[in-house]
Design a protein around this motif. Structure first.
Motif, PDB file in Angstrom:
ATOM      1  N   VAL B 140       0.846  -1.203   0.000  1.00 56.65           N
ATOM      2  CA  VAL B 140       0.000   0.000   0.000  1.00 56.65           C
ATOM      3  C   VAL B 140       0.877   1.247   0.000  1.00 56.65           C
ATOM      4  O   VAL B 140       0.627   2.203  -0.727  1.00 56.65           O
ATOM      5  CB  VAL B 140      -0.950  -0.001   1.221  1.00 56.65           C
ATOM      6  N   LYS B 141       1.940   1.208   0.779  1.00 57.51           N
ATOM      7  CA  LYS B 141       2.822   2.371   0.845  1.00 57.51           C
ATOM      8  C   LYS B 141       3.521   2.626  -0.493  1.00 57.51           C
ATOM      9  O   LYS B 141       3.687   3.755  -0.909  1.00 57.51           O
ATOM     10  CB  LYS B 141       3.860   2.178   1.938  1.00 57.51           C
ATOM     11  N   TYR B 142       3.923   1.557  -1.144  1.00 58.69           N
ATOM     12  CA  TYR B 142       4.690   1.713  -2.383  1.00 58.69           C
ATOM     13  C   TYR B 142       3.810   1.935  -3.601  1.00 58.69           C
ATOM     14  O   TYR B 142       4.233   2.543  -4.572  1.00 58.69           O
ATOM     15  CB  TYR B 142       5.575   0.477  -2.607  1.00 58.69           C
ATOM     16  N   LEU B 143       2.593   1.404  -3.557  1.00 62.62           N
ATOM     17  CA  LEU B 143       1.770   1.432  -4.769  1.00 62.62           C
ATOM     18  C   LEU B 143       0.559   2.353  -4.659  1.00 62.62           C
ATOM     19  O   LEU B 143       0.227   3.048  -5.615  1.00 62.62           O
ATOM     20  CB  LEU B 143       1.311   0.007  -5.111  1.00 62.62           C
ATOM     21  N   VAL B 144      -0.105   2.360  -3.512  1.00 63.14           N
ATOM     22  CA  VAL B 144      -1.355   3.121  -3.419  1.00 63.14           C
ATOM     23  C   VAL B 144      -1.109   4.564  -2.962  1.00 63.14           C
ATOM     24  O   VAL B 144      -1.595   5.506  -3.591  1.00 63.14           O
ATOM     25  CB  VAL B 144      -2.355   2.424  -2.470  1.00 63.14           C
ATOM     26  N   THR B 145      -0.345   4.727  -1.893  1.00 59.05           N
ATOM     27  CA  THR B 145      -0.124   6.078  -1.353  1.00 59.05           C
ATOM     28  C   THR B 145       0.415   7.050  -2.420  1.00 59.05           C
ATOM     29  O   THR B 145      -0.128   8.151  -2.563  1.00 59.05           O
ATOM     30  CB  THR B 145       0.812   6.022  -0.132  1.00 59.05           C
TER      31      THR B 145
END
Ligand SMILES: Nc1ncnc2c1ncn2[C@@H]1O[C@H](COP(=O)(O)OP(=O)(O)OP(=O)(O)O)[C@@H](O)[C@H]1O
Ligand SMILES: [Mg+2]
Lengths: 255, 257
Positions: B140-145
Motif C-alpha cells: 500500500v505504501k509503495y503502490l497506493v499512497t
C-alpha cells in the motif's frame, strides 16, 4: 541434534473443495539445503508461500526460529520476513524497473549503503548469474530463464538467513542450470544459511541437497539425506525417481 | 422461502457495504502511510508525471470543446432575449464550478485510473505484490499512497487547465465566431466569476482525485484470475469511479455553494 530453522506441524490447506496440503509435517534444519520434490500441481509452491506467510493455512502451525507465524498479522510477519529471501516460480520481477534496479531494490529499501557500494554488489550478483550485459534491460525484454536468474540475484542480494527457491532451474538449459545450482551450493557453503529449494529437476537437486523431502498427496511422505531417499523402498518415491530414466540412479546403495 | 428471498434482496447491499468497507480501509491505510517515514517522494513525482502526461491532451481537448459548445448553446438561447453578453459569464461559471472539475476527473479516470488498475492487477497476477510483501515492504505504501497523493495534487492542476482552456474556447466561439461584443464578454466574466467559484471547483477536483485513485487501486489490488481478471477489474474500476465521482459531485456541490 541439529538446530531447526522451520518446523511445520500438521498443516492443512484447501482451495474450495480441493485439498492441497493435507497434514504437512516437516523440520527444516538450520544452515542446510533442504530440497522439496513432488509432482507438478502437488502443492510445493503453496507450501513455500505458507512458510513465508503469503498464504494462511486452514489449520496447523509453522514455527520459524521460535515464532509461530500462522497467527501473525502482516506487520508482525514483516519482522520474520526480514530474515527471508525468496525466488518466485515466475520470478515476479518489478516490470516498472530495469534489471539493475530490480536487483538493487532490496538494498535500497533495507540498507543504508551508498550508491557506489550498491553498484558493486549488484554488478557482482549479475555477473554471478551470467547477466552482466543486461543491467539496462526491462523485464519484458528478457527470456523466461533470464528473468529467473535476475530473480535469483535479487533473492541473494541481501544474504538473508533463509532463502526459499521455487524451481530455480526450471526454464534454464542444462549448462546454465549447472552454473546456477553451483552458485546456490557455493553461496550456501560460504554463508551457511538455510535454503529451501523446490524442484522437479531431480538429478540437479540431488547434486546440492543436504536433505530431501518428498511431497505426495498433500503430505511429506519421506524426509532424509539424498542417499536415503534414493534407496527408498516406498512405492511413490521410487516411481517418482524412476521417472528420471537414468539407469541405476535409484537404489544408490552402491555409491 | 422467505428466508431465501430476504437473503437474496439483502445480498447486493452486503456486497456494496463490503466494497465500501474495503475501499474505506484502503483509503485510511494509504493516508496513514503517507504521513509515515520514509516518504516515497520520487514515487509520488513519478505518478504525478504519469497522470499529467497521460491525461493532459484529453483534458485540454475536452475543456476546449466543452467551452466552445457551451458558448454555442447559450448564445443560441440568450440571443432571443438580446442578452448575448452573459455568454462569457455562463461559460466561466459552468466551467469553473462544474464542468472543468467533473469532466477532467472523468477523463483522468478513463486514462490514468484505468492504467492504475491494469498495472496493479497485473502486479497482483504476476506476484509482484507478493514479492513486495516478502521483502517486508508494505504494498500500500509503495503502490497506493503515491498514486493517491499524486492524483490529489494533479487533478486540481488539470482542472485549472481545463477551466482556462474552456473559457478560451467559449471566447473563440462567442466573440470570434458569433460576434458577441468582446468588452461585454470579458466584463461579465469579471463581474460574475468569484474566486470562490474557482476555489471550490478545484477542491472538488482534488476530492475526485482521491476517489478515483483509491477505487482504481482497490480494484487492481483485489483482481483475480489472469489476464481476464485484469480486464474485468479495469472496466469495473472505471465504471465505479465515474459513478462515485458524479454522486460525490452532487453531494459536495450541495454542501459548498
Ligand atoms: N491461489 C490459489 N487459489 C486456488 N487454487 C490454488 C491457488 N494456488 C494454488 N492452487 C492450487 O493448488 C494446487 C497446488 O499448486 P502449487 O502451485 O503449489 O503446485 P506446485 O507443486 O508448485 O506445482 P508446479 O511444480 O507445477 O509448480 C494446484 O492444483 C493449484 O490449482
Ligand atoms: Mg510451483
Amino acid at each position: 541434534m541439529d538446530a531447526i530453522a522451520v518446523t511445520i506441524r500438521d498443516l492443512h490447506k484447501s482451495f474450495g473443495s480441493q485439498k492441497v496440503l493435507d497434514g504437512i509435517n516437516l523440520e527444516v534444519e538450520t544452515g542446510k539445503i533442504t530440497v522439496i520434490i513432488g509432482k507438478s500441481g502437488g502443492g510445493k509452491s503453496v507450501l513455500l508461500k505458507h512458510i513465508i506467510g503469503l498464504l494462511k493455512p486452514d489449520s496447523g502451525e509453522i514455527w520459524i526460529d521460535g515464532t509461530e507465524i500462522t497467527h501473525l498479522k502482516e506487520k508482525e510477519l514483516n519482522t520474520v520476513r526480514g530474515k527471508f529471501g525468496m525466488l518466485f516460480q515466475e520470478a515476479a520481477l518489478f516490470d516498472s524497473m530495469n534489471v539493475y534496479e530490480n536487483v538493487a531494490f532490496p538494498l535500497r529499501e533495507h540498507t543504508h549503503l551508498t550508491e557506489k557500494e550498491i553498484e558493486r554488489i549488484v554488478v557482482e550478483r549479475l555477473s554471478q548469474v551470467g547477466l552482466s550485459g543486461f543491467a539496462e534491460k526491462m523485464p519484458g525484454e528478457l527470456s523466461g530463464g533470464m528473468k529467473k536468474r535476475v530473480g535469483l540475484a535479487r533473492a541473494l542480494v541481501l544474504d538473508p538467513d533463509m532463502i526459499l527457491f521455487d524451481e530455480p532451474t526450471s526454464a534454464l538449459d542444462p549448462i546454465i542450470s549447472l552454473t546456477i545450482l553451483d552458485l546456490i551450493k557455493e553461496t550456501q557453503l560460504n554463508l551457511r544459511k538455510t535454503y529451501i529449494v523446490i524442484s522437479h529437476d531431480i538429478l540437479g537437486m540431488f547434486r546440492i541437497a543436504d536433505k530431501v523431502a518428498m511431497l505426495y498427496d498433500g503430505r511429506i511422505i519421506e524426509h532424509g539425506t539424498p542417499l536415503e531417499i534414493r534407496s527408498s523402498t516406498r512405492e511413490e518415491t521410487r516411481e517418482f525417481l524412476n521417472a528420471t530414466k537414468i539407469p541405476g540412479f535409484t537404489g544408490g546403495n552402491h555409491e | 422461502m422467505f428466508r431465501g428471498l430476504a437473503r437474496d434482496s439483502v445480498r447486493p447491499f452486503l456486497v456494496v457495504l463490503d466494497l465500501l468497507g474495503g475501499i474505506g480501509t484502503l483509503f485510511a491505510r494509504a493516508l496513514y502511510l503517507g504521513f509515515k517515514r520514509p516518504f516515497k517522494v520520487n514515487y509520488i513525482f513519478k505518478q504525478m508525471e504519469f497522470i499529467g502526461v497521460n491525461s493532459l491532451l484529453v483534458v485540454v481537448i475536452t475543456g476546449l470543446f466543452t467551452g466552445m459548445v457551451l458558448a454555442l448553446q447559450s448564445s443560441y438561447g440568450f440571443r432571443k432575449f438580446g442578452a448575448e453578453g452573459v455568454v462569457g459569464a455562463i461559460v466561466a461559471l459552468s466551467m469553473t464550478r462544474e464542468l472543468g472539475p467533473v469532466l477532467t476527473s472523468l477523463m483522468v479516470t478513463g486514462r490514468a485510473g484505468s492504467a492504475m488498475t491494469a498495472e496493479l492487477a497485473t502486479m497482483r497476477v504476476t506476484e509482484q505484490i507478493d514479492a513486495l510483501r516478502v521483502m517486508a515492504l508494505d504494498p500500500v505504501k509503495y503502490l497506493v499512497t503515491p498514486r493517491m497523493i499524486a492524483s490529489f495534487l494533479m487533478l486540481p492542476v488539470l482542472a485549472s487547465i481545463s477551466n482556462f482552456v474552456g473559457i478560451i474556447g467559449g471566447y473563440l466561439v462567442g466573440v470570434k465566431l458569433l460576434g458577441i461584443n468582446e468588452g461585454a464578454f470579458v466584463n461579465r466574466i469579471e463581474k460574475v466569476l468569484q474566486f470562490q467559484d474557482i476555489y471550490n471547483g478545484l477542491i472538488k477536483a482534488a476530492v475526485f482525485g482521491i476517489i478515483m485513485s483509491v477505487i482504481c487501486c482497490y480494484k487492481g489490488f483485489n483482481s483475480r484470475g489472469g489476464a481476464e481478471g485484469v480486464g474485468k477489474a479495469t472496466t469495473e474500476a472505471v465504471v465505479a469511479s465515474s459513478l462515485t465521482i458524479l454522486v460525490a459531485d452532487y453531494v459536495l456541490t450541495s454542501l459548498m455553494f
